[in-house]
Scaffold this motif. Structure first.
Motif, PDB file in Angstrom:
ATOM      1  N   LYS A   8       0.915  -1.161  -0.030  1.00  0.00           N
ATOM      2  CA  LYS A   8       0.078   0.089  -0.026  1.00  0.00           C
ATOM      3  C   LYS A   8       0.800   1.345   0.120  1.00  0.00           C
ATOM      4  N   ILE A   9       2.112   1.347   0.732  1.00  0.00           N
ATOM      5  CA  ILE A   9       2.988   2.274   0.538  1.00  0.00           C
ATOM      6  C   ILE A   9       3.645   2.531  -0.617  1.00  0.00           C
ATOM      7  N   ARG A  10       3.770   1.375  -1.423  1.00  0.00           N
ATOM      8  CA  ARG A  10       4.444   1.680  -2.680  1.00  0.00           C
ATOM      9  C   ARG A  10       3.278   1.831  -3.729  1.00  0.00           C
ATOM     10  N   MET A  11       1.989   1.642  -3.428  1.00  0.00           N
ATOM     11  CA  MET A  11       1.017   2.216  -4.337  1.00  0.00           C
ATOM     12  C   MET A  11       0.677   3.758  -4.055  1.00  0.00           C
ATOM     13  N   LEU A  12       0.990   4.173  -2.867  1.00  0.00           N
ATOM     14  CA  LEU A  12       0.724   5.608  -2.388  1.00  0.00           C
ATOM     15  C   LEU A  12       1.825   6.376  -3.271  1.00  0.00           C
ATOM     16  N   LEU A  13       3.074   5.919  -3.071  1.00  0.00           N
ATOM     17  CA  LEU A  13       4.073   6.596  -3.734  1.00  0.00           C
ATOM     18  C   LEU A  13       4.040   6.791  -5.239  1.00  0.00           C
TER      19      LEU A  13
END
Length: 87
Positions: A46-51
């Motif tokens: 999810k952090i990768r998706m956010l970035l």
């Protein structure tokens, strides 16, 4: 009626006190924060998706919040302990 409210607020204080203990927070972070472990933890995904700017679906946003709140609680506890130790 007032005694009932007092009893309930006492229980809530006890529960909140337990929630901020390290013996509860660390396993919570390890189990809920990093679950599922394979192929990669949801929080990492999810952090990768956010970035990348692809975190748009409501379920993905909820999933990020769901897996991030244990880390937030642990960070709060650590910062609170540091502040109390210094001050």
């Amino acid at each position: 009626m007032a005694s009932f409210v007092y009893i309930e607020s006492y229980k809530v204080k006890e529960i909140m006190k337990y929630l901020f203990e390290y013996q509860f927070l660390i396993p919570l972070v390890l189990l809920l924060g990093f679950a599922p472990f394979y192929p990669q933890p949801h929080i990492v995904e999810k952090i990768r998706m956010l970035l990348a700017g692809t975190l748009k679906k409501p379920i993905d946003i909820f999933d990020l919040v769901w897996h991030a709140w244990p880390f937030v609680l642990l960070a709060y506890r650590i910062l609170r302990d540091i502040r109390n130790h210094i001050g």
